[in-house]
Design an enzyme around this catalytic site. Structure first.
Site, PDB file in Angstrom:
ATOM      1  N   SER A  32       0.932  -1.048   0.045  1.00 17.47           N
ATOM      2  CA  SER A  32       0.212   0.057   0.006  1.00 17.47           C
ATOM      3  C   SER A  32       0.738   1.360   0.054  1.00 17.47           C
ATOM      4  CB  SER A  32      -0.971   0.098   1.398  1.00 17.47           C
ATOM      5  OG  SER A  32      -0.133  -0.074   2.437  1.00 17.47           O
ATOM      6  N   GLU A  33       2.092   1.350   0.682  1.00 13.72           N
ATOM      7  CA  GLU A  33       2.937   2.410   0.668  1.00 13.72           C
ATOM      8  C   GLU A  33       4.393   1.858   0.893  1.00 13.72           C
ATOM      9  OE1 GLU A  33      -0.500   4.726   1.547  1.00 13.72           O
ATOM     10  OE2 GLU A  33       0.186   2.808   2.501  1.00 13.72           O
ATOM     11  N   THR A  34       5.379   2.495   0.084  1.00 12.74           N
ATOM     12  CA  THR A  34       6.608   2.122   0.284  1.00 12.74           C
ATOM     13  C   THR A  34       7.156   3.374   0.881  1.00 12.74           C
ATOM     14  OG1 THR A  34       6.857   0.289  -1.601  1.00 12.74           O
ATOM     15  CG2 THR A  34       8.913   1.616  -1.035  1.00 12.74           C
TER      16      THR A  34
END
Length: 272
Positions: free
Chosen positions: A43-45
């Site tokens: 979902s996020e890096t």
């Protein structure tokens, strides 16, 4: 460069919310960071680089990318980034880390006295509003209170924790609601080891599968909401997704301290 996958807001692997963390040696092009995030598919890096003497008010630059867009604030990827810096020895153990962000100012993360890492974030109290058309029907449960946060999330309180846990919302119908996402919450069951429960659904495609496992930014709104309702500044929330995770919250005026654990799942080298 070093690339890790970290599960945030959990003390055990394969729970909480996973995030990629890329430890940069120097500046990187946003287009390249976006491609890495798309490859990682989390979902996020988070992308972290040291600032040195370039910025006396911060130690590292921090940016967050979903597979399709850069975001202005992400709690679980911030926790993952701090955990990665401490666990790899990139940052000195025991001292606070100051992250310079593009849109959310300087965020501080420090080891918490009771374990885990404590993140100092802006408070985002929801303002009461009328229930958006179709919200109760989309959730499949009646809503008793509705508010909207400064980042355009809808916060909806339902009858009880059992209702929150049993939700199977119509995600297409939620997508018709003008909001970044929908936070559904209720007080915890009597005798529980937490004070409130929540779930977070990406009403506008924030997540491809519709639900975020554990959402730090949502607790920036849940903290002031439940602190006002329960009369205490120190609370523990449980996000009742399939993976699940705990977030300890402490309201400090216009700031919220979010505390949680993290576990490294993968530690490798990015070669592209």
């Amino acid at each position: 460069m070093r690339l890790l996958v970290v599960d945030s807001f959990t003390e055990r692997p394969f729970a909480g919310n996973p995030a990629g963390v890329c430890l940069l040696d120097g500046p990187a092009e946003p287009d390249w960071m976006q491609r890495v995030a798309a490859e990682m598919k989390h979902s996020e890096t988070a992308f972290v680089r040291p600032l040195g003497a370039d910025d006396p008010d911060a130690d590292f630059e921090l940016r967050w990318f979903t597979p399709v867009v850069e975001v202005v604030l992400c709690g679980h990827a911030t926790l993952a980034a701090a955990h990665a810096l401490f666990s790899t020895g990139t940052a000195e153990a025991g001292r606070p880390l100051r992250f310079r962000t593009l849109h959310s100012g300087v965020l501080t993360v420090a080891p918490a006295p009771g374990g885990g890492l404590a993140m100092d974030f802006p408070s985002c109290p929801p303002e009461e509003t009328t229930e958006p058309d179709g919200l109760s029907a989309a959730l499949g449960a009646p809503v008793s209170w509705t508010g909207r946060t400064p980042v355009n999330d809808v916060l909806a309180e339902v009858a009880d924790a059992k209702t929150v846990r049993g939700l199977a919302p119509d995600l297409a119908a939620l997508g018709a609601i003008e909001a970044r996402g929908v936070i559904v919450t209720a007080p915890a069951e009597p005798g529980a080891d937490h004070d409130f429960v929540s779930r977070f659904f990406g009403a506008r495609g924030l997540r491809a599968d519709g639900e975020d496992p554990v959402t730090g930014s949502a607790h920036c709104a849940l903290s002031p909401y439940w602190s006002a309702r329960l009369g205490r500044d120190d609370l523990t929330g449980y996000q009742a997704s399939e993976r699940g995770g705990y977030v300890r919250t402490e309201l400090r005026g216009d700031r919220v301290v979010l505390t949680g654990g993290a576990v490294t799942i993968l530690d490798g080298t990015l070669t592209a």
